[in-house]
Design a protein around this motif. Sequence first.
Motif, PDB file in Angstrom:
ATOM      1  N   SER A   1      46.300  29.029  38.974  1.00 16.19           N
ATOM      2  CA  SER A   1      44.926  28.689  38.554  1.00 16.19           C
ATOM      3  C   SER A   1      44.827  27.211  38.210  1.00 16.19           C
ATOM      4  CB  SER A   1      44.517  29.546  37.349  1.00 16.19           C
ATOM      5  OG  SER A   1      44.439  30.911  37.710  1.00 16.19           O
ATOM      6  N   GLU A   2      45.882  26.698  37.553  1.00 16.11           N
ATOM      7  CA  GLU A   2      45.896  25.270  37.215  1.00 16.11           C
ATOM      8  C   GLU A   2      45.996  24.425  38.484  1.00 16.11           C
ATOM      9  OE1 GLU A   2      49.043  24.410  34.507  1.00 16.11           O
ATOM     10  OE2 GLU A   2      48.477  25.987  33.085  1.00 16.11           O
ATOM     11  N   LEU A   3      46.877  24.835  39.385  1.00 18.51           N
ATOM     12  CA  LEU A   3      47.074  24.063  40.618  1.00 18.51           C
ATOM     13  C   LEU A   3      45.806  24.009  41.464  1.00 18.51           C
ATOM     14  CD1 LEU A   3      50.626  25.364  41.630  1.00 18.51           C
ATOM     15  CD2 LEU A   3      50.042  23.023  40.964  1.00 18.51           C
ATOM     16  N   LEU A   4      45.063  25.118  41.503  1.00 14.42           N
ATOM     17  CA  LEU A   4      43.851  25.152  42.317  1.00 14.42           C
ATOM     18  C   LEU A   4      42.741  24.281  41.747  1.00 14.42           C
ATOM     19  CD1 LEU A   4      43.870  28.949  43.234  1.00 14.42           C
ATOM     20  CD2 LEU A   4      44.171  27.037  44.805  1.00 14.42           C
ATOM     21  N   CYS A   5      42.897  23.884  40.492  1.00 19.27           N
ATOM     22  CA  CYS A   5      41.918  22.958  39.880  1.00 19.27           C
ATOM     23  C   CYS A   5      42.373  21.505  40.004  1.00 19.27           C
ATOM     24  CB  CYS A   5      41.736  23.304  38.400  1.00 19.27           C
ATOM     25  SG  CYS A   5      40.934  24.902  38.121  1.00 19.27           S
ATOM     26  N   ASP A   6      43.553  21.283  40.535  1.00 21.31           N
ATOM     27  CA  ASP A   6      44.103  19.935  40.693  1.00 21.31           C
ATOM     28  C   ASP A   6      43.420  19.246  41.881  1.00 21.31           C
ATOM     29  OD1 ASP A   6      45.673  17.700  41.390  1.00 21.31           O
ATOM     30  OD2 ASP A   6      47.472  18.619  40.531  1.00 21.31           O
ATOM     31  N   PRO A   7      42.861  18.076  41.687  1.00 15.12           N
ATOM     32  CA  PRO A   7      42.182  17.347  42.782  1.00 15.12           C
ATOM     33  C   PRO A   7      43.094  17.075  43.981  1.00 15.12           C
ATOM     34  CG  PRO A   7      41.658  16.359  40.666  1.00 15.12           C
ATOM     35  CD  PRO A   7      42.742  17.365  40.407  1.00 15.12           C
TER      36      PRO A   7
ATOM     37  N   LYS B   1      47.878  23.255  51.242  1.00  8.97           N
ATOM     38  CA  LYS B   1      48.236  23.705  49.891  1.00  8.97           C
ATOM     39  C   LYS B   1      47.148  24.587  49.298  1.00  8.97           C
ATOM     40  CE  LYS B   1      51.425  20.080  48.318  1.00  8.97           C
ATOM     41  NZ  LYS B   1      51.638  19.012  47.303  1.00  8.97           N
ATOM     42  N   LEU B   2      45.903  24.171  49.503  1.00 10.77           N
ATOM     43  CA  LEU B   2      44.781  24.944  48.966  1.00 10.77           C
ATOM     44  C   LEU B   2      44.770  26.350  49.551  1.00 10.77           C
ATOM     45  CD1 LEU B   2      42.246  24.772  47.156  1.00 10.77           C
ATOM     46  CD2 LEU B   2      40.960  24.095  49.196  1.00 10.77           C
ATOM     47  N   ARG B   3      44.997  26.451  50.848  1.00 10.00           N
ATOM     48  CA  ARG B   3      45.024  27.757  51.514  1.00 10.00           C
ATOM     49  C   ARG B   3      46.210  28.595  51.037  1.00 10.00           C
ATOM     50  NH1 ARG B   3      45.259  25.970  56.211  1.00 10.00           N
ATOM     51  NH2 ARG B   3      47.495  26.184  56.582  1.00 10.00           N
ATOM     52  N   ASP B   4      47.396  27.979  50.962  1.00 10.24           N
ATOM     53  CA  ASP B   4      48.603  28.716  50.572  1.00 10.24           C
ATOM     54  C   ASP B   4      48.522  29.196  49.125  1.00 10.24           C
ATOM     55  OD1 ASP B   4      49.573  28.267  53.089  1.00 10.24           O
ATOM     56  OD2 ASP B   4      50.975  26.677  52.506  1.00 10.24           O
ATOM     57  N   TYR B   5      48.071  28.321  48.228  1.00 11.56           N
ATOM     58  CA  TYR B   5      47.984  28.706  46.813  1.00 11.56           C
ATOM     59  C   TYR B   5      46.903  29.771  46.592  1.00 11.56           C
ATOM     60  CZ  TYR B   5      50.967  24.695  45.588  1.00 11.56           C
ATOM     61  OH  TYR B   5      52.002  23.809  45.473  1.00 11.56           O
ATOM     62  N   SER B   6      45.796  29.629  47.319  1.00 13.27           N
ATOM     63  CA  SER B   6      44.715  30.614  47.185  1.00 13.27           C
ATOM     64  C   SER B   6      45.181  31.991  47.648  1.00 13.27           C
ATOM     65  CB  SER B   6      43.488  30.178  47.996  1.00 13.27           C
ATOM     66  OG  SER B   6      42.949  28.989  47.494  1.00 13.27           O
ATOM     67  N   LYS B   7      45.912  32.019  48.758  1.00 12.84           N
ATOM     68  CA  LYS B   7      46.419  33.304  49.262  1.00 12.84           C
ATOM     69  C   LYS B   7      47.435  33.909  48.304  1.00 12.84           C
ATOM     70  CE  LYS B   7      48.555  35.638  53.190  1.00 12.84           C
ATOM     71  NZ  LYS B   7      49.347  36.494  52.276  1.00 12.84           N
ATOM     72  N   GLU B   8      48.330  33.061  47.779  1.00 16.27           N
ATOM     73  CA  GLU B   8      49.340  33.567  46.848  1.00 16.27           C
ATOM     74  C   GLU B   8      48.682  34.155  45.605  1.00 16.27           C
ATOM     75  OE1 GLU B   8      53.262  32.102  44.285  1.00 16.27           O
ATOM     76  OE2 GLU B   8      52.183  30.657  45.565  1.00 16.27           O
ATOM     77  N   GLN B   9      47.665  33.463  45.083  1.00 14.47           N
ATOM     78  CA  GLN B   9      46.989  33.982  43.891  1.00 14.47           C
ATOM     79  C   GLN B   9      46.234  35.269  44.201  1.00 14.47           C
ATOM     80  OE1 GLN B   9      43.493  32.030  42.044  1.00 14.47           O
ATOM     81  NE2 GLN B   9      44.750  31.910  40.178  1.00 14.47           N
TER      82      GLN B   9
END
Length: 360
Positions: free
Chosen positions: A16-22, A30-38
């Motif tokens: 959640s913190e990473l997805l708010c990182d600019p 990264k946005l796609r990979d982190y979103s899928k993992e979450q």
Amino acid sequence: MLDRLQALADRYEKLSELLCDPDVAADPKKLRDYSKEQSDLQDAYAAYTEYKNTIEQLNDAKAMQAERLDDEMREMVKLEIEELTARQTELEERIRVLMLPKDPNDDKNVIVEVRGAAGGDEAALFASDLYRMYTRFADSQGWRVELLDANENDLGGFKEVIFMISGKGAYSKLKYESGAHRVQRIPVTESGGRIHTSTSTVAVMPEVEDVEIEILDKDIRVDTFCSSGAGGQSVNTTKSAVRVTHIPTGIVATCQDGKSQNDNKQKALQVLRARIFDIKRQEEEAKYAGERKSKVGTGDRSERIRTYNFPQSRVTDHRIGLTLHKLDAVMNGDMQEIVDALTLAEQTELLERENATAGV
């Protein structure tokens, strides 16, 4: 298990913190990979959060029960403890299922191949019925269906039909469909009114990305030919249909339903990758065949998995002994009850195996 759940919760919150990182927002991969993992962790995180809240409420209620209370309040606290204890048990079972090893292909799109097998024209007609059943089920799930290739007979049945179903969780719900499907009914070609038995085979394969199965240009041969309709009659005079042969394995894939020759080539390569991946997957599973025998089967097309009996409006899945007397509904795509039963059977088997490993 609680340690694993806490680590999962910590990872979810970190994501959640990473997805708010600019910097992450500016990086599409990264946005796609982190979103899928979450997204993959969401259900387990929600269940664990509710579980912790339930335990906290239960401890508070037990502490209150130890205090001096009047009869009415004591009864209320007793009922609350009973309800919270029951909810705790439910959540523990749900979490155990959510923590089971997940098939890495579950969220993928699928390529489905349906072929008429034993029974000639009747088998081909049944193959077209199965194609319609799967497309209607896909519609009910909000998935998209794309026809890749089809070989029809003169009666409008399919000797073979290959199509892709795209949508979240498509493989997780359709992977149990691989195998031989048997039909018992009076064929339209039968003048004596006798019931015949025919079969069609189904293969469900996860869509495979280029990076998972690399196909080199030097390893394939591409042939073009005219698209054909029912009975093999050519339906156009341009060589838009494509046949791709993977020379190292001899696996062949064709496509003629695309808008252009290049479109057909790309679709044929999709099917080719899926077939190569499927063979490798089955080879890996065969290594563990002696250790594991799945209740829902191996995915082998030769394995008879289900019978559709039209005179008795009955569908029977032989792997789990499930019989439903609602054939018309199932053939119209109402497959959810079958999917749920097969999913539960596999989850039960996995839980039994984990318990045995743990010595429970």
